[in-house]
Design a protein around this motif. Structure first.
Motif, short mmCIF file in Angstrom:
data_model
loop_
_atom_site.label_atom_id
_atom_site.label_comp_id
_atom_site.label_asym_id
_atom_site.label_seq_id
_atom_site.Cartn_x
_atom_site.Cartn_y
_atom_site.Cartn_z
N ARG A 47 0.88 -1.15 0.11
CA ARG A 47 0.07 0.05 0.03
C ARG A 47 0.97 1.30 0.06
N ASP A 48 1.73 1.47 0.87
CA ASP A 48 2.64 2.61 1.13
C ASP A 48 3.18 2.90 -0.11
N ALA A 49 3.86 1.87 -1.07
CA ALA A 49 4.59 2.35 -2.18
C ALA A 49 3.62 2.72 -3.44
N VAL A 54 0.59 3.84 -3.01
CA VAL A 54 -0.01 5.20 -2.53
C VAL A 54 0.98 6.44 -3.03
N SER A 55 2.02 6.10 -2.48
CA SER A 55 3.32 7.12 -2.98
C SER A 55 3.57 7.46 -4.38
N VAL A 56 3.50 6.27 -5.42
CA VAL A 56 3.33 6.47 -6.68
C VAL A 56 2.31 7.07 -7.43
N THR A 93 0.19 9.19 -5.72
CA THR A 93 0.29 10.53 -5.32
C THR A 93 1.43 11.41 -5.96
N ASP A 94 2.59 10.89 -5.97
CA ASP A 94 3.47 11.55 -6.80
C ASP A 94 2.97 12.02 -8.31
#
Length: 170
Positions: free
Chosen positions: A63-65, A67-69, A71-72
């Motif tokens: 999830r974190d990875a 979401v980061s992709v 969002t960026d």
């Protein structure tokens, strides 16, 4: 003509094991095709399509990875390109790949994304038989694996490369 075009699109999506999605950034409204639901391990209409529902289906360790992709990409107004695993009931986690293209308004501001999600298991994550197993399957038929017929042995390739290499200082 429209019906034929829709039929070709359906054939392509079914063949690729792909679904489509749309995400309106202002309203946060999501639209998922029926196949997108199925790729997420859900029955069509089982949940209301949303960012939260999508996030819930991603394995917690991914999830974190992801979401980061996302969002960026959204922050820069660029294409979304993300890969993650989803939990599918009574199945091993499924690998999915999604690409989303930004859609802009008249002022050039990104207002929504249109995208596709693909099941990539067949292409990347399923173990494939080794060359030896493949050769054993073909041996009774008296055939060589195609890769062996097309590619010279390693030693021959190395010798050929050495012959074509320029001399130092030439």
């Amino acid at each position: 003509a429209l019906r034929e075009s829709e039929g070709r699109l359906r054939l392509a999506l079914d063949s690729a094991r792909a679904g489509t999605w749309e995400w309106n950034l202002a309203s946060n409204e999501n639209i998922w095709s029926e196949e997108t639901f199925r790729l997420y391990g859900l029955a069509p209409g089982q949940v209301a399509p949303s960012y939260a529902a999508w996030l819930e289906n991603i394995l917690p360790e991914d999830r974190d990875a992801v979401v980061s992709v996302v969002t960026d990409a959204v922050g820069r107004g660029e294409e979304i390109h993300a890969e993650w695993r989803v939990n599918v009931p009574a199945d091993a986690p499924r690998w999915l790949l999604s690409r989303g293209k930004p859609q802009v308004d008249l002022q050039g501001k990104v207002v929504r994304y249109l995208g596709i999600v693909l099941d990539t298991a067949r292409e990347y994550h399923i173990p494939v038989p080794s060359a030896a197993v493949h050769a054993q399957r073909l041996a009774p038929r008296g055939r060589q694996p195609r890769c062996e017929r097309l590619r010279p042995p390693r030693q021959e390739r190395a010798q050929r490369a050495a012959r074509t290499r320029p001399e130092p200082g030439a």
